[in-house]
Design an enzyme around this catalytic site. Sequence first.
Site, short mmCIF file in Angstrom:
data_model
loop_
_atom_site.label_atom_id
_atom_site.label_comp_id
_atom_site.label_asym_id
_atom_site.label_seq_id
_atom_site.Cartn_x
_atom_site.Cartn_y
_atom_site.Cartn_z
N GLU A 102 44.04 -33.44 74.84
CA GLU A 102 42.90 -33.14 73.98
C GLU A 102 42.65 -34.25 72.98
O GLU A 102 43.57 -34.97 72.59
CB GLU A 102 43.16 -31.83 73.23
CG GLU A 102 43.15 -30.65 74.16
CD GLU A 102 43.47 -29.34 73.46
OE1 GLU A 102 42.99 -28.31 73.93
OE2 GLU A 102 44.19 -29.34 72.46
N CYS A 115 40.61 -38.06 66.61
CA CYS A 115 42.04 -37.84 66.62
C CYS A 115 42.46 -37.89 68.09
O CYS A 115 42.03 -37.05 68.88
CB CYS A 115 42.24 -36.46 66.00
SG CYS A 115 43.90 -35.92 65.91
N CYS A 122 55.25 -33.79 74.00
CA CYS A 122 56.01 -34.64 73.08
C CYS A 122 57.48 -34.25 73.19
O CYS A 122 57.79 -33.06 73.29
CB CYS A 122 55.52 -34.45 71.65
SG CYS A 122 56.43 -35.46 70.45
N CYS A 126 59.21 -30.77 67.12
CA CYS A 126 59.13 -30.25 65.75
C CYS A 126 58.83 -28.75 65.83
O CYS A 126 58.01 -28.30 66.63
CB CYS A 126 58.04 -30.97 64.97
SG CYS A 126 58.34 -32.74 64.82
N CYS A 129 55.10 -27.35 65.61
CA CYS A 129 54.04 -28.05 66.33
C CYS A 129 53.92 -27.54 67.76
O CYS A 129 54.88 -27.55 68.53
CB CYS A 129 54.35 -29.55 66.33
SG CYS A 129 53.23 -30.50 67.37
N CYS A 343 45.47 -29.90 63.86
CA CYS A 343 46.76 -30.50 64.18
C CYS A 343 47.78 -29.40 64.42
O CYS A 343 47.81 -28.40 63.71
CB CYS A 343 47.26 -31.35 63.03
SG CYS A 343 46.26 -32.80 62.76
N1 SAH Z 1 53.77 -37.34 66.59
C1 SAH Z 1 53.06 -37.92 65.52
C2 SAH Z 1 51.57 -37.85 65.67
C3 SAH Z 1 51.01 -36.64 66.31
S1 SAH Z 1 51.41 -35.09 65.51
C4 SAH Z 1 53.46 -37.29 64.20
O1 SAH Z 1 54.18 -36.31 64.20
O2 SAH Z 1 53.09 -37.86 63.19
C5 SAH Z 1 49.91 -34.84 64.75
C6 SAH Z 1 49.92 -34.30 63.37
O3 SAH Z 1 49.89 -32.89 63.43
C7 SAH Z 1 51.09 -34.69 62.52
O4 SAH Z 1 50.68 -35.12 61.23
C8 SAH Z 1 51.82 -33.37 62.45
O5 SAH Z 1 52.63 -33.36 61.38
C9 SAH Z 1 50.69 -32.38 62.43
N2 SAH Z 1 51.02 -30.99 62.74
C10 SAH Z 1 51.85 -30.54 63.69
N3 SAH Z 1 51.94 -29.19 63.65
C11 SAH Z 1 51.13 -28.77 62.64
C12 SAH Z 1 50.78 -27.47 62.11
N4 SAH Z 1 51.27 -26.34 62.60
N5 SAH Z 1 49.91 -27.46 61.07
C13 SAH Z 1 49.38 -28.59 60.55
N6 SAH Z 1 49.67 -29.81 61.02
C14 SAH Z 1 50.53 -29.92 62.06
FE1 SF4 Z 2 55.73 -34.53 68.43
FE2 SF4 Z 2 54.34 -32.59 67.24
FE3 SF4 Z 2 56.53 -33.55 66.08
FE4 SF4 Z 2 54.30 -35.08 66.21
S1 SF4 Z 2 54.54 -33.16 65.07
S2 SF4 Z 2 56.43 -35.68 66.66
S3 SF4 Z 2 53.49 -34.40 68.21
S4 SF4 Z 2 56.46 -32.46 68.03
#
Ligand code: SAH
Ligand code: SF4
Length: 358
Positions: A102, A115, A122, A126, A129, A343
């Site tokens: 996406e 974006c 990934c 996390c 996420c 995000c």
């Molecule tokens: N992997 C990289 C870039 C992609 S993640 C990173 O982690 O920076 C994209 C963004 O989405 C990151 O800033 C991450 O912290 C944010 N993100 C992930 N889960 C989220 C959530 N539940 N609410 C708000 N932002 C979130």
């Molecule tokens: Fe990967 Fe999501 Fe963590 Fe970014 S926030 S590093 S996309 S698991």
Amino acid sequence: MIDTEKLATEPKADTFLGKTVLRIEEMLRPLGEPGYRAGQIYKWIHHFNADTFDEMTNLPQSLRDTLHARFQIKTLQRAQVEMSADGTEKYLWRLPDNRHIESVLITEARRNTVCISSQVGCSLGCEFCATGQMGFIRNLTSGEIVEQVLQIRKLTKHPITNIVFMGMGEPFLNYHRAVQASRILSDPEGLAISAKKITFSTSGVVPKIYQFTDEAQPFKLAISLHAANQPLRERIMPIARKFPLNQLMESVRYYMRAKRQNRVTFEYILLHGINDSLANMKQLISLLSPIRCKLNLIPCNQNNLGFSAPPPEHLDKIREVIMKADFPVTIRKNRGEDITAACGQLAVEVSEKVIFMK
Ligand code: SAH
Ligand code: SF4
């Protein structure tokens, strides 16, 4: 952690999209074409956003026919587009191997940001996420990264001014392809988007922060911090076990000493009851105070992972504490939540649909 750099899949059919002029020259060599054709084709694809070889009117018809028979240009199929009430647009793409990614366009008064995704899934997992919960599937090619922007540029009525690697995936675990894509995005003969308007967001792949600095990459850097102490960071971001907070902060100081950017951006998702206490906020301020930075606080977006954003009265208290910081802080408005374009919400629904179809 998997070394995802080694796990890239190259596209099955040859495309010129995402290739450097030099590489296109090599691809054309068997056809016996003069070298300058490579630059012409590169520009038609990346600058003029050509969909077909027939549009390339400065190439002889015979060459256009040969290219048409042997090569392709665009490889992403548009699977779905959703428009949010707040002007956010979500694009779902089907890749040649039937995976999905996406991209999201966020429209604002003075800028329109795309974006983009750098990987399918990934590996970093996390806790908050949605993409992380899918696991790692594969790296995107540089062409697939560039093409997200090219296609949106054609489909939307908004001029694209900024790019952020904040879609699916960790760009620093697909480093070479993300950098090559960004070179094409910022090349005046390519998409001509200023390098200063392209941001790499990383959850803290420390060796790549050093590499990014040493190579003097002209793009911006954002760090997804989300916790200001090691035990908490480890709990919500497994990568912190491999690259602890003190090493991460040291790499950021190294980057800032090289003066690559006026201020480095830190992103901090507010997860209620986990990392959003007033003590957490005070610790965050003292961690970041010595660094020339700005801080972006992001109330957690709803997904089905059990985290929630701070309630409004708590957010007010956070605002009071955080405004005492001597660096700029913004509390991000959530955008596109009605179409799960925010995000941390990307992709899980798609893979659910795919599983359902089988
Ligand atoms: N992997 C990289 C870039 C992609 S993640 C990173 O982690 O920076 C994209 C963004 O989405 C990151 O800033 C991450 O912290 C944010 N993100 C992930 N889960 C989220 C959530 N539940 N609410 C708000 N932002 C979130
Ligand atoms: Fe990967 Fe999501 Fe963590 Fe970014 S926030 S590093 S996309 S698991």
